[in-house]
Write a protein that holds these residues in place. Structure first.
Motif, PDB file in Angstrom:
ATOM      1  N   GLN A  88      21.784  -8.829  20.305  1.00  0.00           N
ATOM      2  CA  GLN A  88      22.579  -9.810  18.799  1.00  0.00           C
ATOM      3  C   GLN A  88      21.381  -9.368  17.233  1.00  0.00           C
ATOM      4  OE1 GLN A  88      18.685 -12.736  18.957  1.00  0.00           O
ATOM      5  NE2 GLN A  88      19.337 -13.780  17.489  1.00  0.00           N
ATOM      6  N   ALA A  89      21.037  -8.481  17.566  1.00  0.00           N
ATOM      7  CA  ALA A  89      20.271  -7.602  16.053  1.00  0.00           C
ATOM      8  C   ALA A  89      21.183  -6.439  16.123  1.00  0.00           C
ATOM      9  CB  ALA A  89      19.337  -7.130  16.376  1.00  0.00           C
ATOM     10  N   PHE A  90      22.274  -6.618  16.274  1.00  0.00           N
ATOM     11  CA  PHE A  90      23.599  -5.373  16.719  1.00  0.00           C
ATOM     12  C   PHE A  90      24.399  -6.279  15.429  1.00  0.00           C
ATOM     13  CE2 PHE A  90      27.421  -4.268  17.135  1.00  0.00           C
ATOM     14  CZ  PHE A  90      28.046  -3.121  16.866  1.00  0.00           C
ATOM     15  N   ILE A  91      24.446  -7.479  16.484  1.00  0.00           N
ATOM     16  CA  ILE A  91      25.885  -8.502  15.305  1.00  0.00           C
ATOM     17  C   ILE A  91      25.484  -8.890  15.289  1.00  0.00           C
ATOM     18  CG2 ILE A  91      27.056 -10.494  15.996  1.00  0.00           C
ATOM     19  CD1 ILE A  91      26.978  -9.885  19.715  1.00  0.00           C
ATOM     20  N   TYR A  92      24.354  -9.340  14.514  1.00  0.00           N
ATOM     21  CA  TYR A  92      24.267 -10.391  13.306  1.00  0.00           C
ATOM     22  C   TYR A  92      23.641  -9.411  11.870  1.00  0.00           C
ATOM     23  CZ  TYR A  92      23.355 -14.531  15.267  1.00  0.00           C
ATOM     24  OH  TYR A  92      23.923 -15.276  16.654  1.00  0.00           O
ATOM     25  N   SER A  93      23.004  -7.899  12.401  1.00  0.00           N
ATOM     26  CA  SER A  93      22.428  -7.250  11.422  1.00  0.00           C
ATOM     27  C   SER A  93      24.136  -6.528  10.704  1.00  0.00           C
ATOM     28  CB  SER A  93      22.078  -5.588  11.668  1.00  0.00           C
ATOM     29  OG  SER A  93      22.760  -5.237  12.640  1.00  0.00           O
ATOM     30  N   SER A  94      25.368  -6.031  11.668  1.00  0.00           N
ATOM     31  CA  SER A  94      26.520  -5.805  10.923  1.00  0.00           C
ATOM     32  C   SER A  94      27.428  -7.141  10.361  1.00  0.00           C
ATOM     33  CB  SER A  94      27.339  -5.503  12.214  1.00  0.00           C
ATOM     34  OG  SER A  94      26.825  -4.355  13.326  1.00  0.00           O
ATOM     35  N   MET A  95      27.128  -7.913  10.570  1.00  0.00           N
ATOM     36  CA  MET A  95      28.511  -9.381   9.978  1.00  0.00           C
ATOM     37  C   MET A  95      27.400  -9.759   8.593  1.00  0.00           C
ATOM     38  SD  MET A  95      29.117 -11.960  12.735  1.00  0.00           S
ATOM     39  CE  MET A  95      26.976 -12.674  14.089  1.00  0.00           C
ATOM     40  N   PHE A  96      26.177  -9.960   8.515  1.00  0.00           N
ATOM     41  CA  PHE A  96      25.167  -9.799   7.814  1.00  0.00           C
ATOM     42  C   PHE A  96      25.227  -8.587   6.675  1.00  0.00           C
ATOM     43  CE2 PHE A  96      24.672 -13.656   9.360  1.00  0.00           C
ATOM     44  CZ  PHE A  96      25.057 -14.699   9.861  1.00  0.00           C
ATOM     45  N   ASP A  97      25.259  -7.448   7.409  1.00  0.00           N
ATOM     46  CA  ASP A  97      25.159  -6.147   6.068  1.00  0.00           C
ATOM     47  C   ASP A  97      23.844  -6.307   6.151  1.00  0.00           C
ATOM     48  OD1 ASP A  97      25.757  -4.018   5.810  1.00  0.00           O
ATOM     49  OD2 ASP A  97      26.550  -4.543   3.953  1.00  0.00           O
ATOM     50  N   LYS A  98      22.385  -6.194   6.724  1.00  0.00           N
ATOM     51  CA  LYS A  98      20.950  -7.131   6.133  1.00  0.00           C
ATOM     52  C   LYS A  98      20.396  -5.841   7.686  1.00  0.00           C
ATOM     53  CE  LYS A  98      21.429 -10.591   2.911  1.00  0.00           C
ATOM     54  NZ  LYS A  98      20.568  -9.944   2.126  1.00  0.00           N
ATOM     55  N   PRO A  99      19.206  -5.364   7.194  1.00  0.00           N
ATOM     56  CA  PRO A  99      18.422  -4.969   8.286  1.00  0.00           C
ATOM     57  C   PRO A  99      18.121  -6.148   9.166  1.00  0.00           C
ATOM     58  CG  PRO A  99      17.390  -4.317   6.573  1.00  0.00           C
ATOM     59  CD  PRO A  99      18.767  -5.061   5.991  1.00  0.00           C
ATOM     60  N   PHE A 100      17.801  -6.322  10.435  1.00  0.00           N
ATOM     61  CA  PHE A 100      17.138  -7.617  11.398  1.00  0.00           C
ATOM     62  C   PHE A 100      15.618  -7.796  11.721  1.00  0.00           C
ATOM     63  CE2 PHE A 100      17.463 -10.120  14.730  1.00  0.00           C
ATOM     64  CZ  PHE A 100      18.018 -10.763  15.017  1.00  0.00           C
ATOM     65  N   GLU A 101      15.068  -8.492  11.938  1.00  0.00           N
ATOM     66  CA  GLU A 101      14.107  -8.221  12.370  1.00  0.00           C
ATOM     67  C   GLU A 101      13.519  -9.718  13.463  1.00  0.00           C
ATOM     68  OE1 GLU A 101      10.822  -7.943   8.784  1.00  0.00           O
ATOM     69  OE2 GLU A 101      11.482  -6.602   8.441  1.00  0.00           O
ATOM     70  N   PHE A 102      12.555  -9.066  14.116  1.00  0.00           N
ATOM     71  CA  PHE A 102      12.125 -11.082  14.890  1.00  0.00           C
ATOM     72  C   PHE A 102      10.765 -10.960  14.591  1.00  0.00           C
ATOM     73  CE2 PHE A 102      15.200  -8.352  17.826  1.00  0.00           C
ATOM     74  CZ  PHE A 102      16.055  -9.526  18.048  1.00  0.00           C
ATOM     75  N   GLU A 119      17.354   2.025  14.655  1.00  0.00           N
ATOM     76  CA  GLU A 119      18.538   3.126  15.175  1.00  0.00           C
ATOM     77  C   GLU A 119      18.991   2.523  16.586  1.00  0.00           C
ATOM     78  OE1 GLU A 119      21.073   2.855  12.784  1.00  0.00           O
ATOM     79  OE2 GLU A 119      19.709   2.027  12.027  1.00  0.00           O
ATOM     80  N   ASP A 120      18.167   3.250  17.042  1.00  0.00           N
ATOM     81  CA  ASP A 120      18.875   3.423  19.152  1.00  0.00           C
ATOM     82  C   ASP A 120      18.671   1.992  19.601  1.00  0.00           C
ATOM     83  OD1 ASP A 120      17.925   6.095  18.960  1.00  0.00           O
ATOM     84  OD2 ASP A 120      15.818   5.954  19.669  1.00  0.00           O
ATOM     85  N   PHE A 121      17.231   1.002  18.973  1.00  0.00           N
ATOM     86  CA  PHE A 121      17.570  -0.729  20.077  1.00  0.00           C
ATOM     87  C   PHE A 121      18.675  -1.103  19.584  1.00  0.00           C
ATOM     88  CE2 PHE A 121      16.778  -5.175  18.473  1.00  0.00           C
ATOM     89  CZ  PHE A 121      16.312  -5.141  19.891  1.00  0.00           C
ATOM     90  N   LEU A 122      19.612  -1.429  18.070  1.00  0.00           N
ATOM     91  CA  LEU A 122      21.185  -1.045  17.555  1.00  0.00           C
ATOM     92  C   LEU A 122      22.197  -0.766  18.326  1.00  0.00           C
ATOM     93  CD1 LEU A 122      19.727  -1.606  13.865  1.00  0.00           C
ATOM     94  CD2 LEU A 122      19.838  -3.521  15.632  1.00  0.00           C
ATOM     95  N   GLU A 123      21.646   0.666  18.520  1.00  0.00           N
ATOM     96  CA  GLU A 123      22.892   1.108  19.685  1.00  0.00           C
ATOM     97  C   GLU A 123      23.006   0.470  20.098  1.00  0.00           C
ATOM     98  OE1 GLU A 123      25.933   3.948  20.289  1.00  0.00           O
ATOM     99  OE2 GLU A 123      25.211   2.819  18.400  1.00  0.00           O
ATOM    100  N   SER A 124      21.578   0.376  21.320  1.00  0.00           N
ATOM    101  CA  SER A 124      21.704   0.124  22.721  1.00  0.00           C
ATOM    102  C   SER A 124      22.727  -1.535  22.118  1.00  0.00           C
ATOM    103  CB  SER A 124      20.047  -0.332  22.812  1.00  0.00           C
ATOM    104  OG  SER A 124      20.413  -1.097  24.145  1.00  0.00           O
ATOM    105  N   GLY A 125      22.305  -2.558  21.591  1.00  0.00           N
ATOM    106  CA  GLY A 125      23.270  -3.569  20.898  1.00  0.00           C
ATOM    107  C   GLY A 125      24.694  -2.816  21.053  1.00  0.00           C
ATOM    108  N   ARG A 126      24.776  -2.213  20.350  1.00  0.00           N
ATOM    109  CA  ARG A 126      26.310  -1.710  20.166  1.00  0.00           C
ATOM    110  C   ARG A 126      27.080  -1.358  21.458  1.00  0.00           C
ATOM    111  NH1 ARG A 126      30.173   1.514  20.345  1.00  0.00           N
ATOM    112  NH2 ARG A 126      29.017   3.272  20.685  1.00  0.00           N
TER     113      ARG A 126
END
Length: 157
Positions: A88-102, A119-126
């Protein structure tokens, strides 16, 4: 046709307490209700040749905020991977081109935590999104190679 959501009274009261606690937290509420914040913002993005639809909880000038409730907030880090929040974080941060926080609140204790995404968390999502697209293409893509009706899982006991 509309859809309905039914909650038990105790569930609704617990949610109301969680919402009020988050509103009462000056640090989180100042971001949730910042001047240019937008809510439930839809977006479509393409990943590995497949369109994805998403709806961000909150978009501010500098980030995407996703609000989560949890039981056992101390386990949220591991739950985030198990529940594919990294995807989810990878998809949304990529779509909106902004950092993602929970922004997470424990339903029982009302403890709150803010989780930024490494970056590791986002790469796992990718990687998960790429695998999911490969599976989707295998069964449903224009060049599908397998019939989902014929698919079975085999396991040795």
């Amino acid at each position: 046709s509309g859809s309905s959501l039914l909650l038990l009274r105790k569930e609704a009261e617990a949610l109301d307490r969680a919402v009020q606690s988050m509103k009462d937290n000056s640090s989180l509420s100042s971001e949730i209700f910042s001047e240019n914040a937008r809510y439930e913002v839809p977006m479509i993005g393409e990943f590995f040749g497949v369109d994805f639809k998403g709806k961000a909880d909150i978009i501010t000038d500098d980030k995407i905020i996703d609000i989560k409730t949890s039981t056992g907030i101390g386990k949220f880090r591991s739950k985030a991977y198990a529940y594919n929040y990294d995807s989810q974080a990878f998809i949304y941060s990529s779509m909106f081109d902004k950092p993602f926080e929970f922004f997470v609140i424990d339903k029982d204790t009302l403890q709150m935590k803010r989780f930024t995404c490494s970056e590791d968390f986002l790469e796992s999502g990718r990687r998960k999104v790429e695998r999911a697209v490969n599976v989707w293409n295998r069964f449903f893509g224009s060049d599908a190679t397998d019939d989902v009706q014929q698919y079975i899982i085999e396991e040795v006991l």
